[in-house]
Design a protein around this motif. Structure first.
Motif, PDB file in Angstrom:
ATOM      1  N   VAL A  18      -9.195   7.865 -10.476  1.00 22.68           N
ATOM      2  CA  VAL A  18     -10.322   6.987 -10.155  1.00 22.68           C
ATOM      3  C   VAL A  18     -10.682   6.049 -11.302  1.00 22.68           C
ATOM      4  O   VAL A  18     -11.517   5.166 -11.130  1.00 22.68           O
ATOM      5  N   THR A  19     -10.080   6.236 -12.462  1.00 20.35           N
ATOM      6  CA  THR A  19     -10.362   5.358 -13.598  1.00 20.35           C
ATOM      7  C   THR A  19      -9.565   4.071 -13.441  1.00 20.35           C
ATOM      8  O   THR A  19      -8.360   4.116 -13.241  1.00 20.35           O
ATOM      9  N   PRO A  20     -10.225   2.931 -13.516  1.00 22.66           N
ATOM     10  CA  PRO A  20      -9.463   1.685 -13.369  1.00 22.66           C
ATOM     11  C   PRO A  20      -8.565   1.455 -14.573  1.00 22.66           C
ATOM     12  O   PRO A  20      -8.994   1.504 -15.717  1.00 22.66           O
ATOM     13  N   GLY A  21      -7.321   1.238 -14.280  1.00 24.04           N
ATOM     14  CA  GLY A  21      -6.340   0.952 -15.319  1.00 24.04           C
ATOM     15  C   GLY A  21      -5.644  -0.358 -15.010  1.00 24.04           C
ATOM     16  O   GLY A  21      -6.043  -1.093 -14.096  1.00 24.04           O
ATOM     17  N   PRO A  22      -4.592  -0.666 -15.740  1.00 28.51           N
ATOM     18  CA  PRO A  22      -3.918  -1.943 -15.534  1.00 28.51           C
ATOM     19  C   PRO A  22      -3.328  -2.088 -14.130  1.00 28.51           C
ATOM     20  O   PRO A  22      -3.372  -3.176 -13.550  1.00 28.51           O
ATOM     21  N   ASN A  23      -2.797  -0.991 -13.576  1.00 26.54           N
ATOM     22  CA  ASN A  23      -2.233  -1.096 -12.226  1.00 26.54           C
ATOM     23  C   ASN A  23      -3.315  -1.383 -11.199  1.00 26.54           C
ATOM     24  O   ASN A  23      -3.120  -2.192 -10.277  1.00 26.54           O
ATOM     25  N   ASN A  24      -4.467  -0.743 -11.342  1.00 24.72           N
ATOM     26  CA  ASN A  24      -5.557  -0.993 -10.397  1.00 24.72           C
ATOM     27  C   ASN A  24      -6.044  -2.435 -10.487  1.00 24.72           C
ATOM     28  O   ASN A  24      -6.351  -3.066  -9.469  1.00 24.72           O
ATOM     29  N   PHE A  25      -6.121  -2.963 -11.697  1.00 25.86           N
ATOM     30  CA  PHE A  25      -6.559  -4.346 -11.849  1.00 25.86           C
ATOM     31  C   PHE A  25      -5.521  -5.330 -11.308  1.00 25.86           C
ATOM     32  O   PHE A  25      -5.869  -6.357 -10.731  1.00 25.86           O
ATOM     33  N   MET A  26      -4.226  -5.024 -11.489  1.00 22.46           N
ATOM     34  CA  MET A  26      -3.191  -5.887 -10.910  1.00 22.46           C
ATOM     35  C   MET A  26      -3.269  -5.871  -9.386  1.00 22.46           C
ATOM     36  O   MET A  26      -3.119  -6.911  -8.738  1.00 22.46           O
ATOM     37  N   LEU A  27      -3.494  -4.697  -8.811  1.00 18.96           N
ATOM     38  CA  LEU A  27      -3.615  -4.606  -7.359  1.00 18.96           C
ATOM     39  C   LEU A  27      -4.863  -5.312  -6.856  1.00 18.96           C
ATOM     40  O   LEU A  27      -4.838  -5.941  -5.794  1.00 18.96           O
ATOM     41  N   GLY A  31      -4.590  -8.310  -4.317  1.00 16.01           N
ATOM     42  CA  GLY A  31      -5.293  -8.245  -3.036  1.00 16.01           C
ATOM     43  C   GLY A  31      -6.208  -9.427  -2.821  1.00 16.01           C
ATOM     44  O   GLY A  31      -6.289  -9.975  -1.716  1.00 16.01           O
ATOM     45  N   VAL A  32      -6.888  -9.861  -3.856  1.00 19.28           N
ATOM     46  CA  VAL A  32      -7.783 -11.019  -3.746  1.00 19.28           C
ATOM     47  C   VAL A  32      -6.984 -12.291  -3.506  1.00 19.28           C
ATOM     48  O   VAL A  32      -7.356 -13.127  -2.677  1.00 19.28           O
ATOM     49  N   ASN A  33      -5.888 -12.444  -4.222  1.00 21.13           N
ATOM     50  CA  ASN A  33      -5.106 -13.679  -4.118  1.00 21.13           C
ATOM     51  C   ASN A  33      -4.224 -13.754  -2.882  1.00 21.13           C
ATOM     52  O   ASN A  33      -4.033 -14.833  -2.327  1.00 21.13           O
ATOM     53  N   ARG A  38       0.057  -8.393   2.099  1.00 19.45           N
ATOM     54  CA  ARG A  38       1.053  -8.889   1.157  1.00 19.45           C
ATOM     55  C   ARG A  38       1.007  -8.144  -0.177  1.00 19.45           C
ATOM     56  O   ARG A  38       1.871  -8.325  -1.022  1.00 19.45           O
ATOM     57  N   THR A  39       0.010  -7.278  -0.370  1.00 19.61           N
ATOM     58  CA  THR A  39      -0.096  -6.477  -1.579  1.00 19.61           C
ATOM     59  C   THR A  39       0.556  -5.105  -1.400  1.00 19.61           C
ATOM     60  O   THR A  39       0.815  -4.406  -2.383  1.00 19.61           O
ATOM     61  N   ILE A  40       0.869  -4.726  -0.186  1.00 18.77           N
ATOM     62  CA  ILE A  40       1.482  -3.417   0.070  1.00 18.77           C
ATOM     63  C   ILE A  40       2.783  -3.226  -0.711  1.00 18.77           C
ATOM     64  O   ILE A  40       2.986  -2.159  -1.298  1.00 18.77           O
ATOM     65  N   PRO A  41       3.708  -4.200  -0.780  1.00 20.80           N
ATOM     66  CA  PRO A  41       4.910  -3.981  -1.604  1.00 20.80           C
ATOM     67  C   PRO A  41       4.583  -3.713  -3.078  1.00 20.80           C
ATOM     68  O   PRO A  41       5.264  -2.916  -3.731  1.00 20.80           O
ATOM     69  N   HIS A  42       3.550  -4.357  -3.578  1.00 15.50           N
ATOM     70  CA  HIS A  42       3.118  -4.114  -4.953  1.00 15.50           C
ATOM     71  C   HIS A  42       2.646  -2.667  -5.106  1.00 15.50           C
ATOM     72  O   HIS A  42       2.989  -1.986  -6.090  1.00 15.50           O
ATOM     73  N   MET A  43       1.871  -2.176  -4.152  1.00 12.57           N
ATOM     74  CA  MET A  43       1.400  -0.796  -4.189  1.00 12.57           C
ATOM     75  C   MET A  43       2.574   0.184  -4.143  1.00 12.57           C
ATOM     76  O   MET A  43       2.614   1.158  -4.897  1.00 12.57           O
TER      77      MET A  43
END
Length: 86
Positions: A18-27, A31-33, A38-43
């Motif tokens: 639950v701690t936001p890290g670099p992967n969470n911020f990239m996602l 997701g916003v952009n 289209r973010t599912i492959p990134h996940m």
């Protein structure tokens, strides 16, 4: 595994998930952009990459790098060159 060890592992796993890290911020940015679909492959890429890292460590990659310090140095240099080129 003792109950104390299991509880410590469970708390650690919860906090790191639950701690936001670099992967969470990239996602979040992806997701916003680009939107959720289209973010599912990134996940999936993050999940597969992390799972492959865990498998490599579980199969003894750390012991291999400890046994051969030259390989560890070569891996660090290759990673640095990759980051520089990216």
């Amino acid at each position: 595994m003792s109950l104390e060890t299991f509880l410590a592992l469970a708390v650690y796993a919860f906090v790191t998930s639950v701690t936001p890290g670099p992967n969470n911020f990239m996602l979040l940015a992806s997701g916003v952009n680009f939107g959720f679909s289209r973010t599912i492959p990134h996940m999936l890429g993050i999940s597969v990459g992390f799972a492959s890292l865990l498998v490599a460590v579980g199969l003894g990659l750390g012991a291999l790098l400890t046994a051969w310090p030259t390989l560890h140095t070569a891996l660090k240099i290759a990673g640095g060159v990759y980051l520089y080129l990216a």
